[in-house]
Write a protein that holds these residues in place. Structure first.
Motif, short mmCIF file in Angstrom:
data_model
loop_
_atom_site.label_atom_id
_atom_site.label_comp_id
_atom_site.label_asym_id
_atom_site.label_seq_id
_atom_site.Cartn_x
_atom_site.Cartn_y
_atom_site.Cartn_z
N UNK A 101 0.91 -1.20 -0.34
CA UNK A 101 0.12 0.05 0.11
C UNK A 101 0.78 1.60 -0.25
N UNK A 132 -3.57 11.68 0.80
CA UNK A 132 -4.33 13.15 1.39
C UNK A 132 -6.43 12.47 0.86
N UNK A 133 -6.49 12.23 1.87
CA UNK A 133 -8.08 12.15 2.13
C UNK A 133 -9.05 12.77 0.51
N UNK A 185 7.69 6.44 1.33
CA UNK A 185 7.31 5.95 0.26
C UNK A 185 8.63 5.84 -0.93
N UNK A 213 5.96 4.85 -4.50
CA UNK A 213 4.46 5.59 -3.10
C UNK A 213 4.36 4.37 -2.35
N UNK A 214 5.16 2.95 -2.09
CA UNK A 214 4.78 2.39 -1.24
C UNK A 214 6.58 1.80 -0.19
N UNK A 250 -5.08 13.89 8.61
CA UNK A 250 -4.97 13.05 7.76
C UNK A 250 -5.65 13.95 6.65
N UNK A 251 -4.92 14.59 5.46
CA UNK A 251 -4.96 15.80 4.47
C UNK A 251 -4.37 17.28 5.41
N UNK A 252 -3.39 17.02 6.61
CA UNK A 252 -2.68 18.04 7.02
C UNK A 252 -1.38 18.88 5.69
N UNK A 253 -1.00 19.27 5.89
CA UNK A 253 0.46 19.72 5.17
C UNK A 253 1.67 19.27 5.96
N UNK A 254 1.98 17.91 5.37
CA UNK A 254 3.45 17.34 6.20
C UNK A 254 3.29 16.07 6.24
N UNK A 263 4.03 9.19 7.75
CA UNK A 263 4.11 8.30 8.47
C UNK A 263 4.70 7.49 8.71
N UNK A 312 3.91 7.22 12.89
CA UNK A 312 2.53 6.33 12.47
C UNK A 312 3.50 5.03 12.92
N UNK A 313 3.81 4.78 12.01
CA UNK A 313 5.14 3.52 11.95
C UNK A 313 5.60 3.05 12.82
N UNK A 362 -9.12 12.52 13.79
CA UNK A 362 -8.15 11.55 13.66
C UNK A 362 -7.46 11.49 14.04
#
Lengths: 413, 275
Positions: free
Chosen positions: A203, A208-209, B13, B17-18, B52-56, B59, B62-63, B102
Motif C-alpha cells: 500500500x 490525502x483524503x 514511500x 509510493x510504497x 489526514x490531509x494536513x500539510x506534511x 508516515x 505512525x509507523x 482523527x
C-alpha cells in the motif's frame, strides 16, 4: 408435471415472454429439483473478479442471473445491462438476500465482507461461491463454518487448484500418507518461493483524503471495517493493500497457492502450531515487505513462504517431499491398500447432490488461517505459538486480539 | 528528547509510493532503543501525528508508534516490568489533549492493540463523540477488561443519537454484558430495525432464559432481512439453552416459519426436534 432442462430449452423459444424461474425453495431444499432445473443466481460485488466468479459459480448449473448488487451503482448497473437487463439491482446485499428468487450467490466483494455476506446468505437459504481469501481474520472463518453446518447450505471457496491436485496420483499418495498418521514425526517441507506479489500489493501510506463519488456508498463499503477517510486506492483492486480489507499479496494469492497444498498434505482440518517470520516492522494501515515465513504443524510438517522480493532468502530447511520411501515396507503396503480419497465435488455437483463441495468451509477456513497466521507473524514481529483446536495463540493475549477483530456496529459474526 | 533519529530510520514511500526501502536492522535498532524509554518516546511521537490531509507527513511517526504498540507486550513479558501499562497511559493522556479527532482515533487504535484496563476510562469518554465513537467502541471490545461499565455509563446519555446508541448496544452485546439485560429488552421496541436486532442479539449473547418469552415475542415481528437474522438468533439462542427451552424455540420456529420460502428453516427445525 415434472419438467426438465431439455424441455425448457425446446420450449423457451416460444414461451420466453412468459418464462418465470421457479425458485428451488418453492419445491424445497435438500435433494429437491426445481421443475425447470434452473437456479436463480446472483452476484454481490460486480467489479474486478465479480463477473468471472459468477461464471465459475454457474458453470455446469442451469441458471439465470436474477439479481446483482454493488455499493457502486454504476458497476451493478453496467453488469446487469451486459448480463441480463431484467435482473434486479441492489446497493445493499441485505435487500438482495431477501429476494426468494435467488438460490445461488457469488460473492466477489473485498474480503472484509466475505464472511458476513456468506453467513447472511446461508441464513437466507442460499448456496454460496465466495472469492478468496475467505476471510479477513480467523474468527470469521469459524463463524462461516458453523453457519453452513447449521443451515446445511453449500459453500465453495473461489480457488480450484485442489481439484487439479486430486487428479494427480502422486498427490493422492502423499495425501494418504499424511492422513494415515504413519509418518510422525514428519520432516516434510513445502516451500513456496515467490508468487505472493509483495510489490504489486503493497500500500501507499500518507495519501490525502478525498471526497468519494456520489456513485459509491462509502459507509457501506467500509461496513464492518473501521470508517476511514476515503482515498481512491482503498477501492477497486488496490483494496488488497490495506489491512482494513485484506492482507496484501499474501492473502490475495496465498489461498491459491496453499489451498491445494493443504489438501495434498492432509491438513484440511488443522492449522500450524508454530509461526515465525523474517520481516521488518509493519505499517499500521498498509501492507508491505517481508522475507519469509515458516509455519510448522504439530507433526513437524512445515510450509514456508519465501517472498523472493525482499530481504534474505529462506535457508533454514531444504524442500523435502513426502513419499512412500520414508515409510517401512509394512507401512508402505498399508498405504497401497488404502482406498483413494473421495473425489472432490465441484460447486455444481455439490449443489445438485447436496454434499460438501471440494472447497468446503472448514478446508477454506484452514487455508485462510495459513495466510492470516503468516501475516500476523509479520505484523506482530514475534514467534507465535498457536492452538489449532481452540484457534487461539498460546500465552499472548495481545496477539489474540488480532484473531477476532471487533467490527463496526451493527456488524458482528 | 530528540526522536528524530528513530523516525528517520523508518522509510518514506519510494517512487512507487510504497515502503519497499525499509531496512529491518535500522528500524529494529531504533525500536529497541525507544523501548528503553517508551513513555518519553510515546509522549514525543504523538506530537508528530497529523490530521489526514494536513500539510506534511506523519508516515514515519505512525509507523514507529504502531511498532511500539505491537511489540511492547512482548517487551513487558521479557522485562517483567509494567512498561506496557505505562506506555499505554501516556497515549491515553494524549486523548485529553487538543489533537484532531482523527489523530485521537489513531491513538485509540494503538491502544486497541496494547492497552489494558488502565486506559479504559480514557477511551470510554469517546463513546459520546460522533466520529470517534466507533473507534473507541472497537478498542474497548478488544481490551474487554472493565469495558462494559464504560458502555453502560454512556448509554443513558446517547439514547437520542441513533448511531451512538447502536454503537453502544453493539458493544454491550459483544461483551455479553449480563447487567445490560434491560437495555437489550428496551431495544426490542426501538423504531430502528438495526437497534431491535442488536437487542435480540444482546439477549442471545447473555443467554438468560428468563428473557426467552420476550425474545420470541419480539423476534417474530421482524420482516425481510431482519427476519432472516432473527431466525439465526433463534438457532443460536437454542444452542445456548438447556434442551427443554431449546425445544421451545424450535417449536416456535415450526409454528412461525410457515411461508413457502422458509421451508429450508423447517427442515433444520425438524431435525432438531427429532434429535
Amino acid at each position: 408435471m415434472k419438467s426438465n432442462r431439455r424441455k425448457f430449452l425446446k420450449t423457451s423459444a416460444v414461451s420466453a415472454a412468459s418464462f418465470q424461474i421457479v425458485p428451488r425453495h418453492v419445491i424445497g431444499g435438500q435433494g429437491h429439483t426445481p421443475p425447470s432445473e434452473t437456479y436463480g443466481a446472483a452476484l454481490i460485488g460486480c467489479g474486478g473478479r465479480g463477473p468471472g466468479t459468477y461464471e465459475r459459480m454457474v458453470k455446469d448449473l442451469p441458471s439465470k442471473l436474477v439479481a446483482a448488487c454493488d455499493v457502486q451503482k454504476s458497476r451493478v448497473d453496467g453488469y446487469v445491462k451486459r448480463k441480463n437487463p431484467k435482473a434486479k439491482t441492489y446497493n445493499d446485499f441485505r435487500k438482495l438476500l431477501e429476494n426468494p428468487d435467488v438460490d445461488l450467490v457469488a460473492i466477489a466483494t473485498p474480503p472484509h465482507w466475505h464472511a458476513l455476506i456468506s453467513i447472511a446468505a446461508a441464513e437466507a437459504g442460499k448456496d454460496v461461491l465466495c472469492e478468496k481469501p475467505m476471510t479477513r481474520f480467523i474468527a470469521e472463518g469459524r463463524a462461516v463454518v458453523k453457519t453452513f453446518e447449521r443451515y446445511k447450505r453449500i459453500f465453495q471457496i473461489g480457488t480450484f487448484g485442489r481439484f487439479g491436485a486430486f487428479r494427480s496420483s502422486t498427490s493422492r499418495t502423499i495425501h494418504k500418507i499424511m492422513r494415515s498418521g504413519l509418518l510422525n514425526p514428519n520432516s516434510g517441507v513445502h516451500i513456496k518461493k515467490g508468487g505472493l506479489k509483495l510489490h504489486n500489493w503493497s500500500g501507499k501510506p500518507g495519501l490525502k483524503p478525498q471526497i468519494p463519488s456520489e456513485d459509491l456508498d462509502w459507509d457501506l463499503y467500509c461496513g464492518p471495517s473501521p470508517f476511514k477517510p476515503y482515498v481512491p486506492p482503498r477501492v477497486g483492486g488496490t483494496h488488497r493493500n490495506y489491512w482494513d480489507y485484506e492482507g496484501g499479496g499474501m492473502c490475495d494469492m496465498g489461498q491459491h497457492h496453499f489451498d491445494p497444498q493443504q489438501w495434498i498434505y492432509g491438513k484440511d482440518d488443522t492449522s500450524p502450531v508454530s509461526i515465525e517470520a523474517f520481516a521488518p516492522p509493519s505499517h499500521p494501515d498498509v501492507t508491505g515487505m517481508w522475507a519469509w515465513i515458516e509455519l510448522t504443524y504439530s507433526d513437524g510438517f512445515t510450509f514456508v513462504m519465501d517472498s523472493n522480493e525482499w530481504g534474505p532468502g529462506y535457508d533454514r530447511k531444504k524442500s523435502k517431499q513426502v513419499s512412500l520411501s520414508q515409510l517401512s515396507e509394512n507401512d508402505q503396503e498399508k498405504i497401497k491398500a488404502m482406498p483413494d480419497p473421495e473425489p472432490l465435488l465441484s460447486f455444481g455437483e455439490a449443489v445438485k447432490q447436496r454434499k460438501p463441495a471440494g472447497g468446503h468451509p472448514e478446508a477454506a477456513h484452514r487455508a485462510a488461517c495459513i495466510l492470516h497466521l503468516a501475516n500476523l507473524a509479520i505484523r506482530l514481529g514475534r514467534k507465535l505459538q498457536y492452538d489449532p483446536h481452540k484457534e487461539q495463540f498460546i500465552g499472548d493475549e495481545e496477539a489474540n486480539r488480532f484473531l477476532n477483530v471487533p467490527m463496526r456496529s451493527p456488524w458482528h459474526i | 528528547m530528540d526522536i528524530q533519529p528513530y523516525l528517520d530510520s523508518f522509510p518514506l514511500p519510494s517512487n512507487r509510493g510504497i515502503l519497499s526501502e525499509i531496512n529491518k536492522e535500522k528500524t529494529e535498532k531504533s525500536v529497541r532503543e525507544a523501548m528503553q524509554n517508551p513513555e518519553l518516546v510515546a509522549s514525543e511521537i504523538v506530537k508528530w501525528l497529523l490530521d489526514p490531509g494536513a500539510e506534511g507527513n506523519d508516515i514515519q511517526a505512525r509507523h514507529l508508534l504502531h511498532t511500539m504498540a505491537v511489540r511492547i507486550p512482548n517487551y513487558d513479558k521479557k522485562l517483567k516490568g509494567d512498561i506496557r501499562a505505562k506506555f499505554s497511559l501516556v497515549l491515553a493522556r494524549a486523548l485529553s489533549e487538543n489533537y484532531p479527532d482523527r489523530v485521537k482515533a489513531f491513538i485509540i487504535r494503538q491502544l486497541q492493540i496494547c492497552g489494558g484496563g488502565e486506559v479504559v476510562p480514557a477511551i470510554g469518554v469517546f463513546l459520546n463523540v460522533n466520529g470517534i465513537a466507533d473507534d473507541a467502541a472497537q478498542a474497548l471490545i478488544a481490551i474487554r477488561k472493565n469495558s462494559a461499565e464504560q458502555f453502560r455509563n454512556a448509554l443513558p446519555k446517547i439514547k437520542n443519537n441513533l448511531s451512538l446508541y447502536s454503537n453502544v448496544l453493539h458493544g454491550l452485546a459483544e461483551l455479553k454484558d449480563e447487567k445490560s439485560k434491560d437495555f437489550f429488552i428496551e431495544a426490542l421496541e426501538n423504531e430502528n430495525e438495526e437497534c431491535r436486532l442488536l437487542g435480540l442479539w444482546g439477549l442471545v449473547q447473555i443467554a438468560d432464559s428468563s428473557t426467552l418469552e420476550l425474545f420470541l415475542q419480539a423476534e417474530q415481528k421482524e420482516k425481510g432481512y431482519s427476519r432472516i437474522k432473527s431466525t439465526s438468533y433463534c438457532f443460536k439462542f437454542a444452542e445456548k439453552l438447556p434442551k427443554k427451552e431449546a425445544l421451545k424455540i424450535y417449536r416456535h420456529l415450526k409454528d412461525t416459519r410457515t411461508s413457502t420460502h422458509e421451508k429450508y428453516i423447517l427442515e433444520i427445525v425438524e431435525i432438531e426436534l427429532a434429535s
